[in-house]
Design a protein around this motif. Structure first.
Motif, PDB file in Angstrom:
ATOM      1  N   LEU A  68     -10.509  24.648  36.049  1.00 36.93           N
ATOM      2  CA  LEU A  68     -11.714  24.250  36.753  1.00 36.93           C
ATOM      3  C   LEU A  68     -12.499  25.472  37.203  1.00 36.93           C
ATOM      4  O   LEU A  68     -13.716  25.523  37.112  1.00 36.93           O
ATOM      5  N   CYS A  69     -11.782  26.469  37.699  1.00 38.28           N
ATOM      6  CA  CYS A  69     -12.453  27.671  38.180  1.00 38.28           C
ATOM      7  C   CYS A  69     -13.166  28.384  37.046  1.00 38.28           C
ATOM      8  O   CYS A  69     -14.230  28.952  37.239  1.00 38.28           O
ATOM      9  N   ARG A  70     -12.577  28.366  35.848  1.00 39.33           N
ATOM     10  CA  ARG A  70     -13.220  29.030  34.713  1.00 39.33           C
ATOM     11  C   ARG A  70     -14.512  28.326  34.342  1.00 39.33           C
ATOM     12  O   ARG A  70     -15.465  28.938  33.865  1.00 39.33           O
ATOM     13  N   LEU A  71     -14.554  27.021  34.577  1.00 40.74           N
ATOM     14  CA  LEU A  71     -15.801  26.304  34.314  1.00 40.74           C
ATOM     15  C   LEU A  71     -16.914  26.848  35.191  1.00 40.74           C
ATOM     16  O   LEU A  71     -18.008  27.145  34.734  1.00 40.74           O
ATOM     17  N   PHE A  72     -16.620  26.974  36.493  1.00 38.68           N
ATOM     18  CA  PHE A  72     -17.644  27.432  37.415  1.00 38.68           C
ATOM     19  C   PHE A  72     -18.043  28.877  37.094  1.00 38.68           C
ATOM     20  O   PHE A  72     -19.200  29.247  37.199  1.00 38.68           O
ATOM     21  N   ALA A  73     -17.059  29.678  36.729  1.00 40.54           N
ATOM     22  CA  ALA A  73     -17.373  31.055  36.356  1.00 40.54           C
ATOM     23  C   ALA A  73     -18.292  31.064  35.129  1.00 40.54           C
ATOM     24  O   ALA A  73     -19.245  31.833  35.056  1.00 40.54           O
ATOM     25  N   ALA A  74     -18.013  30.175  34.170  1.00 39.98           N
ATOM     26  CA  ALA A  74     -18.820  30.137  32.952  1.00 39.98           C
ATOM     27  C   ALA A  74     -20.259  29.749  33.270  1.00 39.98           C
ATOM     28  O   ALA A  74     -21.206  30.311  32.733  1.00 39.98           O
ATOM     29  N   LEU A 131     -15.975   8.807  37.218  1.00 38.07           N
ATOM     30  CA  LEU A 131     -16.957   9.824  37.574  1.00 38.07           C
ATOM     31  C   LEU A 131     -16.979  10.053  39.082  1.00 38.07           C
ATOM     32  O   LEU A 131     -17.084   9.101  39.857  1.00 38.07           O
ATOM     33  N   LEU A 132     -16.903  11.318  39.470  1.00 40.07           N
ATOM     34  CA  LEU A 132     -16.933  11.669  40.890  1.00 40.07           C
ATOM     35  C   LEU A 132     -18.202  11.160  41.552  1.00 40.07           C
ATOM     36  O   LEU A 132     -18.172  10.590  42.647  1.00 40.07           O
ATOM     37  N   VAL A 152     -14.588  20.036  49.309  1.00 38.07           N
ATOM     38  CA  VAL A 152     -14.574  21.297  48.560  1.00 38.07           C
ATOM     39  C   VAL A 152     -15.024  21.063  47.121  1.00 38.07           C
ATOM     40  O   VAL A 152     -15.834  21.817  46.568  1.00 38.07           O
ATOM     41  N   LEU A 153     -14.497  20.022  46.507  1.00 35.20           N
ATOM     42  CA  LEU A 153     -14.835  19.735  45.112  1.00 35.20           C
ATOM     43  C   LEU A 153     -16.307  19.401  44.958  1.00 35.20           C
ATOM     44  O   LEU A 153     -16.981  19.893  44.048  1.00 35.20           O
ATOM     45  N   LYS A 154     -16.843  18.593  45.876  1.00 35.27           N
ATOM     46  CA  LYS A 154     -18.261  18.214  45.808  1.00 35.27           C
ATOM     47  C   LYS A 154     -19.150  19.442  45.995  1.00 35.27           C
ATOM     48  O   LYS A 154     -20.151  19.625  45.291  1.00 35.27           O
ATOM     49  N   PHE A 155     -18.797  20.297  46.930  1.00 37.00           N
ATOM     50  CA  PHE A 155     -19.537  21.546  47.154  1.00 37.00           C
ATOM     51  C   PHE A 155     -19.578  22.369  45.873  1.00 37.00           C
ATOM     52  O   PHE A 155     -20.625  22.843  45.443  1.00 37.00           O
ATOM     53  N   THR A 156     -18.418  22.519  45.241  1.00 35.11           N
ATOM     54  CA  THR A 156     -18.319  23.373  44.059  1.00 35.11           C
ATOM     55  C   THR A 156     -19.056  22.764  42.870  1.00 35.11           C
ATOM     56  O   THR A 156     -19.715  23.468  42.099  1.00 35.11           O
ATOM     57  N   LEU A 157     -18.951  21.451  42.711  1.00 35.58           N
ATOM     58  CA  LEU A 157     -19.660  20.790  41.616  1.00 35.58           C
ATOM     59  C   LEU A 157     -21.168  20.937  41.761  1.00 35.58           C
ATOM     60  O   LEU A 157     -21.878  21.210  40.798  1.00 35.58           O
ATOM     61  N   TRP A 167     -22.751  23.247  43.413  1.00 35.35           N
ATOM     62  CA  TRP A 167     -23.086  24.653  43.175  1.00 35.35           C
ATOM     63  C   TRP A 167     -23.120  24.950  41.665  1.00 35.35           C
ATOM     64  O   TRP A 167     -24.053  25.564  41.164  1.00 35.35           O
ATOM     65  N   ALA A 168     -22.092  24.485  40.959  1.00 31.26           N
ATOM     66  CA  ALA A 168     -22.010  24.748  39.515  1.00 31.26           C
ATOM     67  C   ALA A 168     -23.159  24.080  38.772  1.00 31.26           C
ATOM     68  O   ALA A 168     -23.633  24.587  37.758  1.00 31.26           O
ATOM     69  N   GLY A 169     -23.624  22.936  39.289  1.00 33.48           N
ATOM     70  CA  GLY A 169     -24.721  22.228  38.649  1.00 33.48           C
ATOM     71  C   GLY A 169     -26.082  22.813  38.968  1.00 33.48           C
ATOM     72  O   GLY A 169     -27.100  22.337  38.448  1.00 33.48           O
ATOM     73  N   GLY A 170     -26.118  23.811  39.859  1.00 29.99           N
ATOM     74  CA  GLY A 170     -27.382  24.483  40.157  1.00 29.99           C
ATOM     75  C   GLY A 170     -28.220  23.817  41.226  1.00 29.99           C
ATOM     76  O   GLY A 170     -29.378  24.181  41.418  1.00 29.99           O
ATOM     77  N   SER A 171     -27.657  22.851  41.973  1.00 32.99           N
ATOM     78  CA  SER A 171     -28.472  22.126  42.953  1.00 32.99           C
ATOM     79  C   SER A 171     -28.316  22.640  44.379  1.00 32.99           C
ATOM     80  O   SER A 171     -29.141  22.352  45.238  1.00 32.99           O
ATOM     81  N   GLU A 172     -27.236  23.371  44.681  1.00 33.78           N
ATOM     82  CA  GLU A 172     -27.004  23.826  46.047  1.00 33.78           C
ATOM     83  C   GLU A 172     -26.435  25.245  46.051  1.00 33.78           C
ATOM     84  O   GLU A 172     -25.768  25.668  45.109  1.00 33.78           O
ATOM     85  N   ASN A 173     -26.702  25.959  47.157  1.00 29.69           N
ATOM     86  CA  ASN A 173     -26.074  27.257  47.447  1.00 29.69           C
ATOM     87  C   ASN A 173     -26.177  28.256  46.295  1.00 29.69           C
ATOM     88  O   ASN A 173     -25.200  28.903  45.915  1.00 29.69           O
TER      89      ASN A 173
END
Length: 611
Positions: free
Chosen positions: A12-18, A50-51, A105-110, A112-118
């Motif tokens: 999962l972390c590699r996804l966010f890094a990518a 789906l989350l 935590v998961l919602k925050f990271t998702l 962020w990874a999607g480009g909508s927050e932080n």
């Protein structure tokens, strides 16, 4: 609230890094699919969803959502000088098991990874303590540790760590199997310096290592005190669901509107169950049980207590119960293979992990492919521990009872047995045995009189409310009804018993209406009875302090929302300790106190408050 399969694994972390332009990653779409689909409770094939479809907003104390915990609120901005803006670098998020910390935590990271927050954060680094446990005896620099969990960091230039804004998320401090020593002078300041994992973590949290980066720690309340207050810039608390959010959860979970309406109507008929559904994972268990019972048209009364609910949900698995009890007392919620073997579980038996067991006990393959085991939720562990303890009492297994209770346990009556278990529970400062003792009483409903008359001398007011919870679990509503009748009666000359005071405190605390004033002197009861009323201070505007209960008042001043606007200390000379404790509440940004009455004493000269 839900189970996410290995959400903090390197995958999962590699996804966010990518997504943040780290070295190229070939399986981005695969990891995204894994992170977008989650499971509730168990992880059976086909159970993932789906989350964004099932995610229900949570009530987070401090008035913040999981998206803006590192941002100052408007009130905080007003309180700060323009040239001295207080940076929020370390956030500690507390919450009981199942309240929704990991999903926040998961919602925050998702997002962020999607480009909508932080989007000011370059990289989110998600690390769980259950994984860190597996390398607790190794020596690492921060760079080599990240490369263990994030293979994409193998080719990352070291200087990038100093340039990027990083967010380290350490999920599940309560699962840690090593202690963090913040008093040690051994700290690191360079990402290439090698040391133990403990020293790395303390160096990051204290800001000696990468002082400009952000740190987010999640924990159950009992373990949160491992982080000194001086190292934390904001404390938030995930408090689960409000009443409207509970209903939103059930309506989101079921496409059948009639089924969700029937479940919502049923939980409203049981005050105890309705309150417990404030914990999201209890909502899931309730939904699982009631959906099965209503869909299959099973006969008989629907469960109305936590004990009834879990009795439908689980089988009596005594070996798991032994494991649950032994580790509940230690505070462990994650188990390794040697733990199972000591409890007599043969981990090679497929039957342990098939059928109903997959609903309550889970095997997780984490880093290095080393298995870690856990119950689907802490309350399941507490229920099985209660079942096993009651079995040991019934079968006169004196050794198990002696190991747990101490002293001579031969010939104990049920009343004496439960009294000793309750005393052990009340002696716990963090309340880690509370739900266990409630389940134990729910399994043996023969001691109601003794419970009502139990001596709670020396026990904190917040802890004594659990005695009342046990009565509710035993389906004894007499105390609750007595207090309701007394409140309706114009003649209030009858003296309240201690258990009635606990019930009254509970009712005032749970009331949607804020009490205008809590004056302990107007209630006719014993001094110990008045002590039991103290928790209600959190839901009142005015309070006259006539007992040395500084912590309860300070907690009320810090709570969000804080309703306390008037505090009368005029009948009490405060000790230095009392002033210190109350000061922490008065200095809280949540404090809304307008009037503070006090006699003069030397200790006040050290404190100045702008009310």
């Amino acid at each position: 609230m839900f189970h996410v399969k290995s959400p903090t694994s390197g995958a999962l972390c590699r996804l966010f890094a990518a997504n943040k332009k780290l070295p190229e990653h070939q399986e981005e779409s695969s990891w995204k699919q894994k992170c977008e689909r989650v499971t509730e409770g168990s992880d059976e094939p086909g159970s993932r969803t789906l989350l964004n479809r099932i995610y229900t907003e949570l009530y987070i104390k401090e008035g913040q959502s999981e998206e803006d915990i590192f941002k100052t609120s408007p009130d905080e901005d007003k309180d700060q000088h323009k040239d001295k803006v207080k940076a929020i670098r370390v956030v500690l998020t507390k919450g009981v098991a199942g309240a929704g910390k990991t999903f926040s935590v998961l919602k925050f990271t998702l997002d962020w990874a999607g480009g909508s927050e932080n989007q000011d954060v370059h990289v989110v680094l998600l690390l769980s303590f259950r994984e860190l446990n597996l390398i607790r005896d190794e020596q690492h620099s921060l760079l080599t540790l990240l490369r263990v969990f994030y293979p994409t960091f193998q080719k990352l230039p070291t200087e990038k760590l100093a340039v990027w804004k990083l967010l380290f998320i350490f999920d599940g401090l309560d699962e840690s199997r090593f202690s963090l020593d913040f008093s040690s002078s051994q700290l690191l300041s360079e990402v290439t310096q090698r040391s133990s994992v403990q020293v790395l973590l303390t160096s990051l949290i204290k800001g000696n290592l990468l002082p400009s980066d952000l740190v987010w720690i999640t924990s159950r309340p009992a373990a949160a005190n491992q982080i000194p207050p001086s190292c934390v810039h904001r404390v938030t608390e995930v408090q689960g669901f409000t009443d409207s959010q509970k209903e939103d959860y059930f309506r989101r979970r079921f496409s059948d509107e009639e089924l969700s309406s029937r479940i919502i109507s049923h939980i409203k008929t049981s005050r105890s169950l309705h309150i417990m559904c404030g914990i999201p994972v209890i909502c899931w268990i309730t939904a699982t049980v009631l959906e099965n019972m209503l869909s299959t048209e099973q006969r008989g009364e629907l469960p109305k207590t936590m004990t009834d609910m879990y009795s439908h949900f689980l089988e009596l698995l005594l070996k798991l119960g032994r494991l649950a009890l032994e580790h509940l007392e230690k505070g462990d919620i994650m188990f390794y293979q040697e733990d199972l073997e000591q409890a007599g579980l043969d981990v090679s038996e497929a039957s342990v992990f098939s059928g109903v067991c997959t609903e309550i006990f889970r095997r997780e393959c984490v880093i290095f492919q080393k298995p870690v085991y856990c119950f689907v939720h802490l309350s399941v562990q507490e229920f099985l521990a209660a079942v096993y303890m009651f079995h040991c009492f019934s079968s006169r297994n004196v050794e198990v009872m002696r190991n747990f209770l101490g002293g001579d346990c031969r010939g104990l009556s049920l009343e004496n047995f439960l009294e000793r278990v309750m005393k052990k529970s009340l002696s716990s400062e963090n309340g880690h045995l509370d739900l266990f003792v409630r389940f134990l009483h729910g399994l043996s409903v023969e001691t109601i009189i003794n419970l009502k008359e139990m001596n709670s001398n020396g026990v904190s007011p917040d802890r004594t409310i659990n005695i009342f919870h046990c009565l509710m679990e035993m389906k004894d509503l007499s105390v609750y009804q007595q207090v309701q009748n007394l409140l309706k009666s114009e003649n209030r000359s009858e003296e309240l018993s201690e258990i009635q005071c606990s019930a009254l405190a509970y009712m005032l605390l749970m009331s949607e209406e804020v009490l205008e004033e809590l004056d302990l002197q107007k209630y006719k009861t014993s001094p110990r009875g008045r002590l039991r009323l103290i928790p209600a201070v959190r839901n009142c505007r005015k309070f006259r302090l006539s007992e040395s209960l500084y912590e309860a008042v300070s907690s009320a001043l810090k709570s969000n929302p804080s309703h306390l606007t008037e505090l009368d200390l005029s009948q009490k000379f405060l000790s230095d300790y009392g002033v210190k404790v109350l000061s922490s509440g008065l200095e809280s940004p949540n404090c809304r106190l307008e009037v503070l009455r006090s006699v003069l004493c030397s200790c006040w000269r050290f404190f100045v408050f702008d009310l």
